[in-house]
Design an enzyme around this catalytic site. Structure first.
Site, mmCIF file in Angstrom:
data_model
loop_
_atom_site.group_PDB
_atom_site.id
_atom_site.type_symbol
_atom_site.label_atom_id
_atom_site.label_comp_id
_atom_site.label_asym_id
_atom_site.label_seq_id
_atom_site.Cartn_x
_atom_site.Cartn_y
_atom_site.Cartn_z
ATOM 1 N N ASP A 39 -36.139 -5.621 11.817
ATOM 2 C CA ASP A 39 -37.036 -5.684 12.975
ATOM 3 C C ASP A 39 -36.384 -6.347 14.194
ATOM 4 O O ASP A 39 -36.805 -7.424 14.643
ATOM 5 C CB ASP A 39 -38.327 -6.425 12.600
ATOM 6 C CG ASP A 39 -39.033 -5.790 11.419
ATOM 7 O OD1 ASP A 39 -39.000 -4.549 11.307
ATOM 8 O OD2 ASP A 39 -39.622 -6.533 10.604
ATOM 9 N N GLU A 213 -46.828 5.093 14.144
ATOM 10 C CA GLU A 213 -46.993 4.303 12.915
ATOM 11 C C GLU A 213 -47.090 2.817 13.234
ATOM 12 O O GLU A 213 -48.066 2.170 12.866
ATOM 13 C CB GLU A 213 -45.792 4.548 11.987
ATOM 14 C CG GLU A 213 -45.924 3.921 10.610
ATOM 15 C CD GLU A 213 -46.850 4.699 9.710
ATOM 16 O OE1 GLU A 213 -47.003 5.907 9.925
ATOM 17 O OE2 GLU A 213 -47.430 4.089 8.794
ATOM 18 N N GLU A 332 -17.028 -20.880 17.750
ATOM 19 C CA GLU A 332 -17.745 -21.209 16.518
ATOM 20 C C GLU A 332 -17.247 -20.309 15.387
ATOM 21 O O GLU A 332 -17.047 -19.099 15.591
ATOM 22 C CB GLU A 332 -19.247 -21.025 16.721
ATOM 23 C CG GLU A 332 -19.841 -21.904 17.800
ATOM 24 C CD GLU A 332 -19.566 -23.387 17.562
ATOM 25 O OE1 GLU A 332 -19.719 -23.845 16.412
ATOM 26 O OE2 GLU A 332 -19.168 -24.072 18.522
ATOM 27 N N GLU A 334 -18.926 -19.237 13.103
ATOM 28 C CA GLU A 334 -20.002 -18.268 12.822
ATOM 29 C C GLU A 334 -20.129 -17.218 13.929
ATOM 30 O O GLU A 334 -21.139 -16.511 13.993
ATOM 31 C CB GLU A 334 -21.333 -18.984 12.568
ATOM 32 C CG GLU A 334 -21.904 -19.742 13.766
ATOM 33 C CD GLU A 334 -21.372 -21.165 13.915
ATOM 34 O OE1 GLU A 334 -20.347 -21.476 13.287
ATOM 35 O OE2 GLU A 334 -21.976 -21.949 14.672
ATOM 36 N N ASP A 447 -16.330 -25.135 10.803
ATOM 37 C CA ASP A 447 -17.348 -25.297 11.849
ATOM 38 C C ASP A 447 -16.937 -24.566 13.127
ATOM 39 O O ASP A 447 -17.732 -23.852 13.735
ATOM 40 C CB ASP A 447 -17.567 -26.780 12.124
ATOM 41 C CG ASP A 447 -18.808 -27.039 12.952
ATOM 42 O OD1 ASP A 447 -19.606 -26.095 13.156
ATOM 43 O OD2 ASP A 447 -18.991 -28.163 13.428
HETATM 44 O O1 FUB Z 1 -40.709 -6.058 8.437
HETATM 45 C C1 FUB Z 1 -42.045 -5.884 8.053
HETATM 46 C C2 FUB Z 1 -42.622 -4.655 8.699
HETATM 47 O O2 FUB Z 1 -41.851 -3.524 8.376
HETATM 48 C C3 FUB Z 1 -42.600 -4.699 10.202
HETATM 49 O O3 FUB Z 1 -43.629 -5.481 10.730
HETATM 50 C C4 FUB Z 1 -42.692 -3.255 10.507
HETATM 51 O O4 FUB Z 1 -42.369 -2.933 11.815
HETATM 52 C C5 FUB Z 1 -41.751 -2.679 9.497
HETATM 53 O O5 FUB Z 1 -40.431 -2.717 9.968
#
Ligand code: FUB
Length: 452
Positions: A39, A213, A332, A334, A447
């Site tokens: 996400d 969706e 860094e 990382e 580090d």
């Molecule tokens: O990551 C959890 C859920 O899955 C998200 O809220 C949606 O967008 C889907 O990616």
């Protein structure tokens, strides 16, 4: 993640380098190799691109997510891990589901909108946290849900006139006008009509007539408003609609990213940075990856002349590097293009360090501009065991050896000391590999490093 991925990441990164992509220097997707991320929500601030993500737990068989992560880059190739400045514990009223969020900047503050499960009701709600820095720490801004209608995936767009809008929803699509304070709103949440003209036609699901969706990402470009969203689960593709205003009416424009990548969800974030346009998404590309163990990746793209999106496909190469990395200032550990076998953790010296390093692990730093040549290398290291060696390799993990620093025991994994070793042959712009060798078990932590 360390036990699951350490060995397989080594193998897979070598396979990617050897088989999937034209050269090792471009095997940079997914962006993060040390944990599963999902996400993506990019934000550009003060010349740096920050990437906010969710975090799928190792071995998850549901959307088991407890915290969020932050990464940043200035070159689209090397990413700095800023750790986890926000978790479910930030919201005393939430008990699960640290899902897809979005960060907006306003009035010197960073507002992070996230869907979480409301302990009292067991349904999903949207919280908002605030920080003075893009990397946190974030604190709950209001101590309760901002929106509480059992829907998810908040996204904030601030229009040119200063009006901010919060969009969210699955299965419906909502918006509300945020006030200037960004932590309250005026009017009531309003449903955006999910018409087939606006969001495409879905077949075979009477309850959801359109393709929409979840995961709206709204922005404005050249006077046109875009809503990029995850479409038609499952598996999802990324589609988009456009409108003459922030509240519509929306017109469905088609597919951006087809169904690909081994995750049944996808989630988009779109942003311009340093003159390029970038499309963030997630997939199941890491070892052990899948629908509940996802990874964030990014592609560079160019809008068509009429403002429509091109088709964007997932790649293992990712975008070209923008500029180079400067080796003569502190970097860094990382900050990497690819981390093989290691993990990151909070450092007692501030920020993060690279740890859980074993024999054969490596860090890849892309496009290091050595110029006329480096003469020595210094690293800030710690080891609770007897240490190991840091090999400085050019071009690949087994490329030319430019130097070797030996690290001894320091008395603790957070007991830091500096080691320096001579360097030769590091000239021009090269991909640098810090390859770790030594005995068995964990060798050392790093580090930061710097060449002279
Ligand atoms: O990551 C959890 C859920 O899955 C998200 O809220 C949606 O967008 C889907 O990616």
């Amino acid at each position: 993640m360390r036990s699951v991925l350490r060995t397989v990441l080594c193998v897979v990164s070598l396979l990617l380098a050897a088989v999937v992509v034209p050269s090792a220097a471009r095997a940079d997707n997914p962006i993060v190799q040390t944990v599963y991320t999902a996400d993506p929500a990019p934000l550009v601030h003060n010349g740096r691109l920050y990437l906010y993500t969710g975090h799928d737990e190792d071995g998850s068989t549901y959307f088991t997510m407890r915290d969020w992560r932050v990464y940043s880059t200035t070159d689209m190739a090397n990413w700095t891990d800023h750790g986890s400045p926000m978790s479910l514990a930030t919201f005393a009223w939430a008990d699960a589901n640290a899902w897809a969020g979005h960060v907006a900047y306003r009035n010197g503050r960073f507002y992070w909108y996230v869907p979480v499960r409301h302990r009292a009701t067991g349904s999903m709600a949207i919280g908002v946290a605030v920080a003075d820095s893009p990397t946190g720490p974030f604190r709950d801004a209001i101590g309760r849900p901002l929106v509480n209608n059992n829907e998810i995936d908040p996204n904030v767009f601030i229009d040119d006139d200063g009006q901010a809008y919060l969009y969210w929803g699955n299965p419906r699509l909502w918006y509300v006008r945020l006030n200037q304070d960004m932590i309250s709103y005026s009017g009531s949440p309003t449903q955006i009509p999910l018409t087939t003209a606006g969001f495409g036609t879905r077949t075979g699901n009477a309850g959801r007539p359109t393709l929409y969706e979840e995961g709206p990402w709204v922005f404005k470009r050249n006077g046109l408003y875009y809503n990029v969203f995850a479409a038609e689960c499952c598996s999802e593709f990324i589609g988009y609609s456009t409108a003459p205003g922030p509240t519509g009416p929306w017109t469905y424009r088609g597919t951006i990213m087809p169904r690909q990548g081994g995750s049944f969800t996808n989630h988009a974030g779109v942003i311009d940075y340093k003159g390029g346009s970038y499309f963030f998404y997630h997939n199941g590309a890491l070892p052990g990856g899948g629908g509940f163990t996802r990874s964030v990746a990014v592609e560079k793209f160019t809008y068509n002349g009429d403002g429509t999106f091109p088709t964007i496909n997932m790649t293992a190469a990712g975008p070209p590097q923008v500029g180079t990395l400067h080796p003569y200032v502190r970097q860094e550990a990382e900050t990497v293009a690819w981390a093989s076998g290691v993990e990151t953790e909070p450092s007692s010296a501030g920020g993060m360090n690279v740890g859980y390093i074993e024999n054969g692990d490596h860090l890849k730093v892309k496009g290091v501009a050595f110029g006329g040549g480096a003469s020595s290398f210094t690293a800030r290291v710690a080891s609770a065991t007897s240490g190991g060696r840091i090999e400085l390799r050019l071009g690949s993990p087994t490329g030319a050896l430019a130097g070797t620093c030996t690290v001894g025991g320091t008395g603790g994994w957070q007991t830091w000391t500096s080691v320096t070793c001579p360097v030769s042959g590091a000239t021009g712009t090269r991909d640098l590999y810090l390859r770790f060798t030594g005995g068995s078990g964990y060798l050392l932590n790093v580090d930061w490093w710097r060449f002279t």
